[in-house]
Design a protein around this motif. Structure first.
Motif, PDB file in Angstrom:
ATOM      1  N   VAL A  57     -29.967  -4.633 -16.052  1.00 16.53           N
ATOM      2  CA  VAL A  57     -29.856  -4.164 -14.675  1.00 16.53           C
ATOM      3  C   VAL A  57     -30.465  -2.764 -14.535  1.00 16.53           C
ATOM      4  O   VAL A  57     -30.094  -1.843 -15.265  1.00 16.53           O
ATOM      5  CB  VAL A  57     -28.383  -4.140 -14.230  1.00 16.53           C
ATOM      6  CG1 VAL A  57     -28.258  -3.532 -12.833  1.00 16.53           C
ATOM      7  CG2 VAL A  57     -27.788  -5.545 -14.257  1.00 16.53           C
ATOM      8  N   ARG A  58     -31.411  -2.641 -13.615  1.00 20.92           N
ATOM      9  CA  ARG A  58     -32.095  -1.373 -13.338  1.00 20.92           C
ATOM     10  C   ARG A  58     -32.328  -1.266 -11.827  1.00 20.92           C
ATOM     11  O   ARG A  58     -32.015  -2.207 -11.099  1.00 20.92           O
ATOM     12  CB  ARG A  58     -33.457  -1.330 -14.058  1.00 20.92           C
ATOM     13  CG  ARG A  58     -33.368  -1.573 -15.560  1.00 20.92           C
ATOM     14  CD  ARG A  58     -34.754  -1.807 -16.151  1.00 20.92           C
ATOM     15  NE  ARG A  58     -34.667  -2.256 -17.535  1.00 20.92           N
ATOM     16  CZ  ARG A  58     -34.614  -1.450 -18.585  1.00 20.92           C
ATOM     17  NH1 ARG A  58     -34.661  -0.150 -18.404  1.00 20.92           N
ATOM     18  NH2 ARG A  58     -34.527  -1.928 -19.806  1.00 20.92           N
ATOM     19  N   ILE A  59     -32.902  -0.134 -11.388  1.00 18.18           N
ATOM     20  CA  ILE A  59     -33.318  -0.053  -9.983  1.00 18.18           C
ATOM     21  C   ILE A  59     -34.225  -1.240  -9.696  1.00 18.18           C
ATOM     22  O   ILE A  59     -35.112  -1.557 -10.495  1.00 18.18           O
ATOM     23  CB  ILE A  59     -34.085   1.267  -9.707  1.00 18.18           C
ATOM     24  CG1 ILE A  59     -33.128   2.465  -9.784  1.00 18.18           C
ATOM     25  CG2 ILE A  59     -34.735   1.218  -8.329  1.00 18.18           C
ATOM     26  CD1 ILE A  59     -33.800   3.798  -9.495  1.00 18.18           C
ATOM     27  N   SER A  60     -34.024  -1.871  -8.559  1.00 16.49           N
ATOM     28  CA  SER A  60     -34.789  -3.076  -8.254  1.00 16.49           C
ATOM     29  C   SER A  60     -36.286  -2.776  -8.180  1.00 16.49           C
ATOM     30  O   SER A  60     -36.700  -1.648  -7.853  1.00 16.49           O
ATOM     31  CB  SER A  60     -34.328  -3.678  -6.931  1.00 16.49           C
ATOM     32  OG  SER A  60     -34.777  -2.885  -5.846  1.00 16.49           O
ATOM     33  N   SER A  61     -37.077  -3.807  -8.490  1.00 18.93           N
ATOM     34  CA  SER A  61     -38.534  -3.639  -8.465  1.00 18.93           C
ATOM     35  C   SER A  61     -39.008  -3.222  -7.086  1.00 18.93           C
ATOM     36  O   SER A  61     -39.879  -2.354  -6.953  1.00 18.93           O
ATOM     37  CB  SER A  61     -39.213  -4.945  -8.893  1.00 18.93           C
ATOM     38  OG  SER A  61     -40.618  -4.817  -8.835  1.00 18.93           O
ATOM     39  N   ILE A  62     -38.450  -3.819  -6.048  1.00 16.91           N
ATOM     40  CA  ILE A  62     -38.912  -3.503  -4.693  1.00 16.91           C
ATOM     41  C   ILE A  62     -38.619  -2.044  -4.348  1.00 16.91           C
ATOM     42  O   ILE A  62     -39.482  -1.325  -3.837  1.00 16.91           O
ATOM     43  CB  ILE A  62     -38.250  -4.448  -3.670  1.00 16.91           C
ATOM     44  CG1 ILE A  62     -38.732  -5.884  -3.903  1.00 16.91           C
ATOM     45  CG2 ILE A  62     -38.548  -3.995  -2.245  1.00 16.91           C
ATOM     46  CD1 ILE A  62     -38.018  -6.913  -3.057  1.00 16.91           C
ATOM     47  N   ALA A  63     -37.408  -1.599  -4.643  1.00 16.05           N
ATOM     48  CA  ALA A  63     -37.047  -0.214  -4.321  1.00 16.05           C
ATOM     49  C   ALA A  63     -37.888   0.768  -5.126  1.00 16.05           C
ATOM     50  O   ALA A  63     -38.405   1.756  -4.594  1.00 16.05           O
ATOM     51  CB  ALA A  63     -35.559   0.006  -4.595  1.00 16.05           C
ATOM     52  N   ALA A  64     -38.037   0.508  -6.429  1.00 16.33           N
ATOM     53  CA  ALA A  64     -38.827   1.409  -7.270  1.00 16.33           C
ATOM     54  C   ALA A  64     -40.298   1.382  -6.867  1.00 16.33           C
ATOM     55  O   ALA A  64     -40.984   2.414  -6.922  1.00 16.33           O
ATOM     56  CB  ALA A  64     -38.663   1.030  -8.740  1.00 16.33           C
ATOM     57  N   ALA A  65     -40.789   0.207  -6.466  1.00 19.69           N
ATOM     58  CA  ALA A  65     -42.185   0.101  -6.022  1.00 19.69           C
ATOM     59  C   ALA A  65     -42.401   0.944  -4.767  1.00 19.69           C
ATOM     60  O   ALA A  65     -43.427   1.629  -4.631  1.00 19.69           O
ATOM     61  CB  ALA A  65     -42.539  -1.356  -5.747  1.00 19.69           C
ATOM     62  N   TYR A  66     -41.446   0.924  -3.879  1.00 24.09           N
ATOM     63  CA  TYR A  66     -41.574   1.728  -2.658  1.00 24.09           C
ATOM     64  C   TYR A  66     -41.562   3.223  -2.989  1.00 24.09           C
ATOM     65  O   TYR A  66     -42.348   4.001  -2.445  1.00 24.09           O
ATOM     66  CB  TYR A  66     -40.447   1.386  -1.685  1.00 24.09           C
ATOM     67  CG  TYR A  66     -40.503   2.165  -0.396  1.00 24.09           C
ATOM     68  CD1 TYR A  66     -41.507   1.915   0.542  1.00 24.09           C
ATOM     69  CD2 TYR A  66     -39.588   3.170  -0.126  1.00 24.09           C
ATOM     70  CE1 TYR A  66     -41.586   2.640   1.718  1.00 24.09           C
ATOM     71  CE2 TYR A  66     -39.652   3.901   1.046  1.00 24.09           C
ATOM     72  CZ  TYR A  66     -40.644   3.634   1.965  1.00 24.09           C
ATOM     73  OH  TYR A  66     -40.719   4.365   3.130  1.00 24.09           O
ATOM     74  N   ILE A  67     -40.680   3.608  -3.918  1.00 23.19           N
ATOM     75  CA  ILE A  67     -40.614   5.024  -4.322  1.00 23.19           C
ATOM     76  C   ILE A  67     -41.943   5.450  -4.953  1.00 23.19           C
ATOM     77  O   ILE A  67     -42.477   6.517  -4.653  1.00 23.19           O
ATOM     78  CB  ILE A  67     -39.453   5.243  -5.320  1.00 23.19           C
ATOM     79  CG1 ILE A  67     -38.108   4.983  -4.629  1.00 23.19           C
ATOM     80  CG2 ILE A  67     -39.492   6.652  -5.904  1.00 23.19           C
ATOM     81  CD1 ILE A  67     -36.933   4.895  -5.599  1.00 23.19           C
ATOM     82  N   ALA A  68     -42.484   4.586  -5.837  1.00 20.53           N
ATOM     83  CA  ALA A  68     -43.762   4.901  -6.488  1.00 20.53           C
ATOM     84  C   ALA A  68     -44.875   5.024  -5.454  1.00 20.53           C
ATOM     85  O   ALA A  68     -45.728   5.926  -5.533  1.00 20.53           O
ATOM     86  CB  ALA A  68     -44.101   3.822  -7.514  1.00 20.53           C
ATOM     87  N   GLN A  69     -44.863   4.128  -4.496  1.00 19.70           N
ATOM     88  CA  GLN A  69     -45.906   4.154  -3.458  1.00 19.70           C
ATOM     89  C   GLN A  69     -45.829   5.450  -2.649  1.00 19.70           C
ATOM     90  O   GLN A  69     -46.867   6.014  -2.269  1.00 19.70           O
ATOM     91  CB  GLN A  69     -45.743   2.944  -2.544  1.00 19.70           C
ATOM     92  CG  GLN A  69     -46.808   2.837  -1.469  1.00 19.70           C
ATOM     93  CD  GLN A  69     -46.837   1.468  -0.831  1.00 19.70           C
ATOM     94  OE1 GLN A  69     -47.560   0.587  -1.280  1.00 19.70           O
ATOM     95  NE2 GLN A  69     -46.046   1.277   0.200  1.00 19.70           N
ATOM     96  N   GLN A  70     -44.619   5.926  -2.417  1.00 19.64           N
ATOM     97  CA  GLN A  70     -44.456   7.190  -1.687  1.00 19.64           C
ATOM     98  C   GLN A  70     -45.036   8.354  -2.464  1.00 19.64           C
ATOM     99  O   GLN A  70     -45.370   9.387  -1.887  1.00 19.64           O
ATOM    100  CB  GLN A  70     -42.963   7.445  -1.420  1.00 19.64           C
ATOM    101  CG  GLN A  70     -42.298   6.431  -0.509  1.00 19.64           C
ATOM    102  CD  GLN A  70     -42.914   6.383   0.880  1.00 19.64           C
ATOM    103  OE1 GLN A  70     -43.690   5.487   1.184  1.00 19.64           O
ATOM    104  NE2 GLN A  70     -42.597   7.347   1.709  1.00 19.64           N
TER     105      GLN A  70
END
Length: 325
Positions: A57-70
């Motif tokens: 269990v980690r930060i979800s891919s979608i949430a982390a992807a959004y953070i990376a994109q920012q």
């Protein structure tokens, strides 16, 4: 353009694509993702954001992807078939597209028992889902994007525009079946393929020849996976324990020689092995890009993101292409 993502543009340009990997933390703190995105930015065209890799269990891919994109790093969100049914998958895809994410890699996902394979307790008793398999997930995404329809047939007012990816293990058993397994994913609609880590380049050449004979290299972009080795122990483990990965003995011998050159100095032992690991990676990248049909490399510097800069620069893959929108 199917999605207009940077990765799609690089591949369409004919220049070799470079993708990296960013593993989200076991924490609700976003700063680890922000830190890794800053390290990778500029040294890859997009970075895979793993979806609870090894079933941890980690930060979800979608949430982390959004953070990376920012942070200016284009993400490739991953979606496993292990954790969601088709309803949840499609809901997450719509949400990801609404957040501006443009690349998605479809994978089966490690079995939940892997979560307790190391020092972690994990969730080995968790129920997996596998409502659909990887090929079916690719097909669902293509139907949503190209036909504006959900899997069940209901119409989407706004279709998600994803550049669709899938994984391929070219040296997994049975090897003769692997090119046809790839064909199933390409037939389903995979725009790009990222392979399992390749160390045995001669065998990979043979598998790529079979893929070319099926015409698959003209229908999808195949990116050769290269996992950056950090130690002789890591290479031995991968050779013995990771499905579909074979490490030629000369590579293990090179890492052992680097280790032994340090004598009893453990700090130097680590440094020399890492230096040799980067050298090996650069050689593998260059060898992979010489194989007809290979359109790029997927470099996985697992929890060693700083290795990307020297590898990409020494391999002649820097600076990365840029495009005027």
């Amino acid at each position: 353009m199917k999605s207009g993502s940077n990765l799609e543009k690089v591949i369409a340009s004919g220049k070799p694509a470079v993708t990296a990997e960013l593993g989200p933390p076991m924490s609700a703190d976003p700063h680890e993702v922000i830190k890794k995105a800053g390290i990778l930015k500029g040294f890859c065209d997009a970075a895979n954001i793993t979806d609870c890799q090894t079933a941890v269990v980690r930060i979800s891919s979608i949430a982390a992807a959004y953070i990376a994109q920012q942070q200016g790093l284009e993400p490739v969100m991953q979606m496993t078939c292990r954790d969601r049914n088709r309803i949840a998958m499609q809901a997450d895809l719509l949400g990801a597209a609404a957040l501006g994410l443009k690349n998605c890699l479809c994978i089966a996902g490690d079995h939940q028992k892997f979560s307790a394979a190391g020092r972690l307790k994990g969730h080995p008793g968790a129920k997996n889902v596998y409502d659909v398999d990887t090929c079916q997930l690719v097909g669902i995404m293509k139907k949503m994007r190209d036909e504006g329809l959900q899997q069940g047939g209901d119409k989407l007012e706004v279709a998600p525009k994803f550049f669709i990816g899938a994984s391929w293990t070219p040296m997994g058993d049975p090897m003769d079946f692997r090119p046809y397994n790839l064909k199933k994913k390409v037939d389903a609609g995979a725009d790009f393929i990222q392979t399992q880590g390749i160390y045995d380049m001669e065998t990979f050449k043979s598998q790529m020849e079979k893929a070319r004979n099926l015409g698959l290299h003209e229908r999808t972009a195949i990116l050769a996976g290269i996992i950056v080795p950090k130690s002789a122990m890591m290479l031995k483990y991968m050779d013995a324990s990771v499905a579909g990965v074979t490490v030629p003995k000369p590579l293990i011998d090179r890492m052992m020689k680097a280790k032994e050159a340090a004598g009893d100095d453990k700090k130097k032992m680590k440094e020399l092995q890492e230096q040799e690991g980067i050298k090996i990676t650069i050689e593998l990248v260059q060898q992979a890009l010489e194989i007809p049909g290979v359109k790029g490399v997927h470099i996985q510097a697992i929890e060693w993101e700083t290795a990307m800069e020297p590898i990409v620069k020494a391999a002649g893959l820097y600076p990365r292409p840029t495009f005027n929108d």
